[in-house]
Scaffold this active site. Structure first.
Site, PDB file in Angstrom:
ATOM      1  N   ARG A 244       8.758  43.831 -16.572  1.00 15.17           N
ATOM      2  CA  ARG A 244       8.359  43.032 -15.535  1.00 15.17           C
ATOM      3  C   ARG A 244       7.915  41.465 -15.617  1.00 15.17           C
ATOM      4  O   ARG A 244       7.531  41.091 -16.784  1.00 15.17           O
ATOM      5  CB  ARG A 244       6.904  43.754 -14.982  1.00 15.17           C
ATOM      6  CG  ARG A 244       7.060  45.035 -14.366  1.00 15.17           C
ATOM      7  CD  ARG A 244       7.677  44.875 -12.751  1.00 15.17           C
ATOM      8  NE  ARG A 244       7.734  46.113 -12.181  1.00 15.17           N
ATOM      9  CZ  ARG A 244       9.041  46.626 -12.207  1.00 15.17           C
ATOM     10  NH1 ARG A 244      10.021  46.565 -12.786  1.00 15.17           N
ATOM     11  NH2 ARG A 244       8.864  48.145 -11.345  1.00 15.17           N
ATOM     12  N   GLU A 273      10.615  35.283 -10.108  1.00 12.50           N
ATOM     13  CA  GLU A 273      11.633  35.756  -9.556  1.00 12.50           C
ATOM     14  C   GLU A 273      11.570  35.754  -7.958  1.00 12.50           C
ATOM     15  O   GLU A 273      10.669  35.963  -7.341  1.00 12.50           O
ATOM     16  CB  GLU A 273      11.571  37.054 -10.067  1.00 12.50           C
ATOM     17  CG  GLU A 273      13.044  37.773 -10.174  1.00 12.50           C
ATOM     18  CD  GLU A 273      13.002  38.903 -10.764  1.00 12.50           C
ATOM     19  OE1 GLU A 273      13.458  40.159 -10.281  1.00 12.50           O
ATOM     20  OE2 GLU A 273      12.525  39.153 -11.937  1.00 12.50           O
ATOM     21  N   HIS A 291      17.884  40.458 -13.608  1.00 13.51           N
ATOM     22  CA  HIS A 291      17.008  41.752 -13.324  1.00 13.51           C
ATOM     23  C   HIS A 291      17.923  42.856 -12.963  1.00 13.51           C
ATOM     24  O   HIS A 291      18.064  43.298 -11.871  1.00 13.51           O
ATOM     25  CB  HIS A 291      16.163  41.577 -11.937  1.00 13.51           C
ATOM     26  CG  HIS A 291      14.911  42.378 -11.903  1.00 13.51           C
ATOM     27  ND1 HIS A 291      13.969  42.104 -11.299  1.00 13.51           N
ATOM     28  CD2 HIS A 291      15.029  43.810 -12.400  1.00 13.51           C
ATOM     29  CE1 HIS A 291      13.157  43.241 -11.285  1.00 13.51           C
ATOM     30  NE2 HIS A 291      13.505  44.260 -11.909  1.00 13.51           N
TER      31      HIS A 291
END
Length: 316
Positions: A244, A273, A291
Site C-alpha cells: 500500500r 497515487e 500498481h
C-alpha cells in the site's frame, strides 16, 4: 439480479455469473455519478477493485445494494463495518492474487540486482556508442541466491513471496505481529513437495539481518518503514513495496538511496497515487510499476471466478 462490475471483471468471472442467471454490467461509471447509476439501474451487487470507493454516503444513497465485492485483498476503499451494519455482504478474494504479487516483487528484485531497470533505458540510447562504458557501469550486480529476504507482513501474500524466495535459494526471515509461525509448502512440476517451517522474529531483527526487504502489510496510520528503520538496515539493502502507498516514507527512502544505505528500491504503490512524486519517477535507484501487483491474466481469472462463486452462494 443486476451486477455492476465498475472496475471490470474477467471474462471467466462474467461468464460464471451470467450462467448463474445474473445480468453483468461492465460499464465504468464515474465516482460522482455512481449513486445515480446504481439507483437508476437498481443494481444488486457492486464489484470494485482499487479505483472505485464505497463509502458511507454511497451506501446510504443506494438501498438496492445487497453485496459489495472487492476483486483483490485489501478493502481500504470500502467502509466495510458500516456496510455490514447496513446488512450488506462484503466479500473479497484474498488468495487469488498472492502469487502474482510475489512474482512482481521478484521481477523487481532481479532487475534491481542487475541494474536492468536502468540498462533497459540506456542501451537503446547509448548501446552503440558507449557499449564498453555501459558494460563497466552495470558490471557489479549481485545474486539473490544465498541472500536473506526479510518479509514484513506474513499473511497470504507475504508467504507466497517467501515461497518464491525459497525456490530461488534465499534464506527467509519474517515479522508479523499476528502470526507466530507458518508452514510453507513448495509444489514442483513433477509432484514433489518440500515444506519449510518459518518462525517469525522481531521487526528490528528482520531489518538488521535482511539483504532484501519486502512489505506485505495493510494501510495504517504510521509509516512501517521510515528514517529510523532505514538507519538500522544493512548498507546496500534492497526494498520492495507492493502493498500500500504510505507504508514507506518516500522522502526517507529517497534520502536512503542518496546516502547509499539502500542500493535500490521497487515501488508498485505510492503515497500520492495516481500522481507519484516527480522525485520518485526520475530516481535511477528506483524500479517502478503503476500498481499492477495483481494484474496478471491468471490472477484476474481467479478473482473473477472466486467472486462469482461467492455471489452465487449468497444470492441463490
Amino acid at each position: 439480479m443486476k451486477i455492476l462490475a465498475n472496475d471490470g471483471i474477467s471474462k471467466s468471472g462474467k461468464e460464471a455469473l451470467e450462467n448463474g442467471g445474473f445480468e453483468v454490467i461492465t460499464t465504468t461509471v464515474a465516482q460522482e455519478q455512481l449513486a445515480n447509476y446504481i439507483n437508476e439501474k437498481q443494481i444488486d451487487v457492486l464489484l470494485v477493485r482499487s479505483a472505485t470507493t464505497v463509502r458511507k454516503d454511497l451506501i446510504d444513497a443506494c438501498p438496492s445494494i445487497k453485496i459489495v465485492g472487492r476483486g483483490g485483498v485489501g478493502m481500504d476503499n470500502i467502509d466495510v463495518d458500516y456496510a455490514k451494519a447496513k446488512g450488506i455482504h462484503v466479500i473479497n478474494t484474498p488468495a487469488s492474487s498472492s502469487h502474482s504479487v510475489a512474482e512482481l516483487v521478484f521481477g523487481h528484485f532481479y532487475g534491481l540486482a542487475r541494474f536492468l531497470h536502468n540498462s533497459n533505458r540506456d542501451m537503446p540510447l547509448e548501446g552503440d556508442a558507449n557499449f564498453g562504458k555501459l558494460k563497466k557501469a552495470y558490471a557489479k550486480g549481485v545474486e539473490l541466491k544465498g541472500k536473506t529476504l526479510g518479509v514484513l507482513g506474513f499473511g497470504r501474500i507475504g508467504q507466497a513471496t517467501a515461497k518464491v524466495a525459497l525456490g530461488a535459494g534465499m534464506k527467509v526471515i519474517a515479522f508479523d505481529p499476528f502470526i507466530e509461525k507458518a508452514n510453507l509448502e513448495l509444489d514442483f512440476f513433477d509432484g514433489q513437495k518440500v515444506s519449510f517451517d518459518i518462525k517469525t522474529i522481531s521487526k528490528e531483527d528482520v531489518l538488521k539481518q535482511a539483504d532484501f526487504i519486502t512489505l506485505h502489510v495493510p494501510a495504517q496510520k504510521d509509516y512501517v518503514i521510515g528514517a529510523p528503520e532505514f538507519e538500522i538496515m544493512k548498507n546496500g539493502v534492497f526494498i520492495a513495496n507492493a502493498a500500500r502507498g504510505g507504508v514507506v516514507d518516500e522522502a526517507a527512502l529517497v534520502a536512503a538511496i542518496q546516502s547509499g544505505k539502500v542500493a535500490g528500491a521497487a515501488l508498485d504503490v505510492f503515497e500520492n497515487e495516481p500522481k507519484p512524486e516527480i522525485q520518485l519517477l526520475m530516481n535511477a535507484g528506483l524500479s517502478l510499476t503503476p500498481h499492477i501487483g495483481a494484474a496478471t491474466e491468471e490472477a484476474q481469472d481467479r478473482i473473477g471466478t472466486e467472486l462469482a462463486a461467492q455471489i452465487i452462494s449468497l444470492l441463490k
